[in-house]
Design a protein around this motif. Structure first.
Motif, PDB file in Angstrom:
ATOM      1  N   GLY A 348       0.820  -1.205   0.000  1.00  0.00           N
ATOM      2  CA  GLY A 348       0.000   0.000   0.000  1.00  0.00           C
ATOM      3  C   GLY A 348       0.851   1.251   0.000  1.00  0.00           C
ATOM      4  N   LEU A 349       0.347   2.287  -0.641  1.00  0.00           N
ATOM      5  CA  LEU A 349       0.876   3.637  -0.513  1.00  0.00           C
ATOM      6  C   LEU A 349      -0.083   4.374   0.407  1.00  0.00           C
ATOM      7  CD1 LEU A 349       2.463   6.255  -1.319  1.00  0.00           C
ATOM      8  CD2 LEU A 349       0.874   6.432  -3.256  1.00  0.00           C
ATOM      9  N   PHE A 350       0.411   4.810   1.570  1.00  0.00           N
ATOM     10  CA  PHE A 350      -0.503   5.355   2.571  1.00  0.00           C
ATOM     11  C   PHE A 350      -0.558   6.877   2.544  1.00  0.00           C
ATOM     12  CE2 PHE A 350       0.134   1.028   3.955  1.00  0.00           C
ATOM     13  CZ  PHE A 350      -1.167   0.648   4.211  1.00  0.00           C
ATOM     14  N   THR A 351      -0.783   7.402   1.324  1.00  0.00           N
ATOM     15  CA  THR A 351      -1.312   8.746   1.255  1.00  0.00           C
ATOM     16  C   THR A 351      -2.759   8.661   1.724  1.00  0.00           C
ATOM     17  OG1 THR A 351      -1.836   8.285  -1.066  1.00  0.00           O
ATOM     18  CG2 THR A 351       0.185   9.558  -0.627  1.00  0.00           C
ATOM     19  N   ASP A 352      -3.440   9.792   1.726  1.00  0.00           N
ATOM     20  CA  ASP A 352      -4.858   9.777   2.094  1.00  0.00           C
ATOM     21  C   ASP A 352      -5.637  10.419   0.949  1.00  0.00           C
ATOM     22  OD1 ASP A 352      -7.269   9.626   3.486  1.00  0.00           O
ATOM     23  OD2 ASP A 352      -6.957  11.590   4.418  1.00  0.00           O
ATOM     24  N   PRO A 353      -6.400   9.687   0.146  1.00  0.00           N
ATOM     25  CA  PRO A 353      -6.679   8.265   0.319  1.00  0.00           C
ATOM     26  C   PRO A 353      -5.480   7.405  -0.057  1.00  0.00           C
ATOM     27  CG  PRO A 353      -7.618   9.016  -1.742  1.00  0.00           C
ATOM     28  CD  PRO A 353      -7.096  10.239  -1.042  1.00  0.00           C
ATOM     29  N   PRO A 354      -5.520   6.135   0.359  1.00  0.00           N
ATOM     30  CA  PRO A 354      -4.404   5.242   0.081  1.00  0.00           C
ATOM     31  C   PRO A 354      -4.513   4.579  -1.282  1.00  0.00           C
ATOM     32  CG  PRO A 354      -6.012   4.107   1.414  1.00  0.00           C
ATOM     33  CD  PRO A 354      -6.537   5.509   1.224  1.00  0.00           C
ATOM     34  N   LEU A 355      -3.408   4.003  -1.704  1.00  0.00           N
ATOM     35  CA  LEU A 355      -3.379   3.166  -2.894  1.00  0.00           C
ATOM     36  C   LEU A 355      -3.116   1.734  -2.456  1.00  0.00           C
ATOM     37  CD1 LEU A 355      -3.056   2.457  -5.942  1.00  0.00           C
ATOM     38  CD2 LEU A 355      -0.646   3.150  -5.728  1.00  0.00           C
ATOM     39  N   GLY A 356      -4.059   0.855  -2.695  1.00  0.00           N
ATOM     40  CA  GLY A 356      -3.864  -0.568  -2.426  1.00  0.00           C
ATOM     41  C   GLY A 356      -3.466  -1.259  -3.715  1.00  0.00           C
ATOM     42  N   ARG A 357      -2.404  -2.054  -3.666  1.00  0.00           N
ATOM     43  CA  ARG A 357      -1.865  -2.673  -4.878  1.00  0.00           C
ATOM     44  C   ARG A 357      -1.656  -4.165  -4.693  1.00  0.00           C
ATOM     45  NH1 ARG A 357      -0.110  -3.616  -8.391  1.00  0.00           N
ATOM     46  NH2 ARG A 357       1.963  -2.936  -8.972  1.00  0.00           N
ATOM     47  N   VAL A 358      -1.993  -4.937  -5.730  1.00  0.00           N
ATOM     48  CA  VAL A 358      -1.707  -6.364  -5.713  1.00  0.00           C
ATOM     49  C   VAL A 358      -1.424  -6.814  -7.135  1.00  0.00           C
ATOM     50  CG1 VAL A 358      -4.130  -7.073  -5.939  1.00  0.00           C
ATOM     51  CG2 VAL A 358      -2.469  -8.648  -4.916  1.00  0.00           C
ATOM     52  N   GLY A 359      -0.471  -7.732  -7.278  1.00  0.00           N
ATOM     53  CA  GLY A 359      -0.177  -8.323  -8.572  1.00  0.00           C
ATOM     54  C   GLY A 359       0.443  -7.360  -9.559  1.00  0.00           C
ATOM     55  N   MET A 360       0.086  -7.562 -10.836  1.00  0.00           N
ATOM     56  CA  MET A 360       0.661  -6.777 -11.921  1.00  0.00           C
ATOM     57  C   MET A 360      -0.091  -5.463 -12.140  1.00  0.00           C
ATOM     58  SD  MET A 360       1.183  -9.633 -14.911  1.00  0.00           S
ATOM     59  CE  MET A 360       2.383 -10.962 -14.787  1.00  0.00           C
ATOM     60  N   THR A 361       0.633  -4.486 -12.670  1.00  0.00           N
ATOM     61  CA  THR A 361      -0.030  -3.328 -13.248  1.00  0.00           C
ATOM     62  C   THR A 361      -0.529  -3.725 -14.633  1.00  0.00           C
ATOM     63  OG1 THR A 361       2.000  -2.516 -14.290  1.00  0.00           O
ATOM     64  CG2 THR A 361       1.536  -1.761 -12.029  1.00  0.00           C
ATOM     65  N   LEU A 362      -1.362  -2.901 -15.220  1.00  0.00           N
ATOM     66  CA  LEU A 362      -1.810  -3.159 -16.590  1.00  0.00           C
ATOM     67  C   LEU A 362      -0.618  -3.179 -17.542  1.00  0.00           C
ATOM     68  CD1 LEU A 362      -3.935  -3.527 -18.788  1.00  0.00           C
ATOM     69  CD2 LEU A 362      -4.277  -1.037 -18.784  1.00  0.00           C
TER      70      LEU A 362
END
Length: 465
Positions: A348-362
């Motif tokens: 996760g990138l915990f800016t507000d709001p956060p970015l939740g990431r899993v697996g590959m990007t497009l």
């Protein structure tokens, strides 16, 4: 406590996220274990990483909500932040956790916990020798959990100013007038937004052409645009040619001719593994070109009996990956079949709001030649975000059409860090992406959008990058 000429079954170097759990697991199996920590129990996460930064992020979020409360019909006076009180709140939480963990192992009946540097010095027959402050000990097995550290970029003049890193910025008790952040990745963006909400003028300087460059360009742009709307000056594709000391702090000379006068400079670019002073060469442990200790899928090095877990092995620089490293190794040493092979990256990138990431990007999925479909929606397309009045964001789901599997998700928006974990579980158990179509989520939540998201999948266009 110094140990003199004692022999152990296992010596663990580092009491970060993997070390203590391993020590307890092996002790529970009857092994004699020594756990060494040179700085403070809990490693980076507990002392100057995840937990303290998120405690201060919480204060920054409260300040932001108070300032923007009028849109909800709630009216306040001027909102100010007392940074000393914010830091005191953070310290109270962290000190309690650190002291609790440290006291547990200091007073443990069978685990030897030593606050000291420790390094390999060679072999004594079939045993490894480890030197520490006050003695030399031996063990049949050594597990390295030494972590990583920040390194400053090679900017002329940087060593002449009192620059901050992610350790020292947490100890400030007065809000900087102008904080210049060198580096537009996760640490830089989180601290930049946090201190802007505390009341600082903030400029983020990123040498690459965009912030958080490992993400898809549209996600990077969404995050940068959100920060700019909050008043941060985000400069991309800009380097620093020189830094001069000034009466008020520092003057940064940017490539292209602009100058920035800063009261404080945060260096948030670059980390290297703590592998250079472990004595690895005395027993022949190999590292890669970046200094990370090379390991197999069970965290074994090229030397039988020596293992490496956590940030130092280069398999993930996150608390959760380090913790899981310890779980996997404990299982393996007990005869289990857990392995790191096939681990799906998630963070996760915990800016507000956060970015939740899993697996590959497009981008990664397309580069891998997958036949993908993608669903994308701005933050205001999520009902929960609209209800809460926090609609910043961009949500993105990527599916392998041929295999009916989710291959990645980038959820930048309210509770995106929580919603992405439903996708992570789906991927972890290798369930079909189409399972989302029949899933019954709770309304109203951010995660409830996933079935709708699945139904909106289509072939990606150029604008989806």
């Amino acid at each position: 406590m110094a140990l003199h000429h004692q022999s152990f079954d296992t010596i663990i170097i580092g009491a970060g996220q993997a070390g203590p759990g391993l020590a307890s697991a092996l002790d529970g199996r009857g092994e004699k274990v020594a756990l060494f920590e040179q700085r403070a129990f809990g490693g980076t996460c507990l002392n100057d990483g995840c937990r303290p930064t998120k405690a201060m992020r919480a204060s920054a979020r409260v300040a932001h909500l108070a300032r923007t409360a009028a849109k909800h019909g709630v009216h306040t006076g001027d909102v100010t932040v007392n940074l000393a009180e914010t830091v005191a709140r953070k310290d109270e939480l962290i000190d309690a956790w650190r002291e609790g963990g440290s006291d547990y192992y200091k007073n443990h009946e069978s685990i030897s916990y030593v606050l000291s540097t420790a390094r390999l010095t060679g072999r004594d027959g079939d045993l490894f020798t480890v030197e520490h402050d006050g003695g030399v000990v031996t063990a049949k097995r050594v597990i390295v959990n030494s972590g990583a550290r920040s390194v400053p970029p090679p900017v002329p003049g940087l060593d002449g100013i009192n620059w901050l890193d992610h350790h020292s910025i947490l100890e400030l008790t007065e809000t900087p007038d102008h904080l210049v952040v060198l580096g537009g990745s996760y640490i830089g963006l989180e601290f930049g937004q946090m201190f802007a909400r505390f009341g600082s003028k903030v400029t983020i300087v990123e040498m690459a052409d965009r912030v958080i460059g490992r993400e898809d360009p549209d996600i990077s742009e969404a995050v940068a645009s959100m920060l700019r709307r909050e008043g941060l000056d985000v400069r991309e594709g800009v380097g620093v040619s020189r830094i001069d000391v000034t009466e008020g702090g520092a003057r940064l000379h940017l490539n292209g001719g602009d100058n920035l006068d800063a009261s404080h400079v945060l260096v948030a670019a670059g980390r290297i593994p703590n592998s250079d002073d472990l004595g690895l060469e005395t027993v022949g442990v190999e590292t890669d070109e970046h200094g990370y200790i090379s390991t197999d899928e069970h965290f074994a090095t090229n030397v039988d009996g020596v293992y490496a877990v956590g940030d130092v092995n280069g398999r993930g620089a996150f608390t959760h990956t380090s913790y899981q490293d310890g779980t996997i190794l404990a299982d393996h040493l007990g005869g289990g079949d857990m392995t790191v092979a096939g681990r799906i990256p998630t963070y996760g990138l915990f800016t507000d709001p956060p970015l939740g990431r899993v697996g590959m990007t497009l981008t990664q999925a397309q580069d891998a030649g997958l036949n993908v479909e993608v669903a994308i929606t701005p933050g205001d397309g999520v009902t929960k975000a609209a209800l809460d009045g926090e609609t910043e964001g961009l949500w993105k789901l990527v599916v392998d059409k041929d295999k009916d599997r989710v291959v990645g998700a980038s959820f930048f928006g309210l509770y995106g860090d929580e919603a992405v974990q439903a996708v992570s579980v789906l991927m972890h158990v290798d369930a079909p992406a189409s399972a989302l179509a029949t899933w019954l989520p709770i309304h109203p939540t951010s995660a409830e959008f996933l079935p709708t998201f699945y139904g909106a999948l289509e072939a990606p266009g150029e604008s989806d990058q």
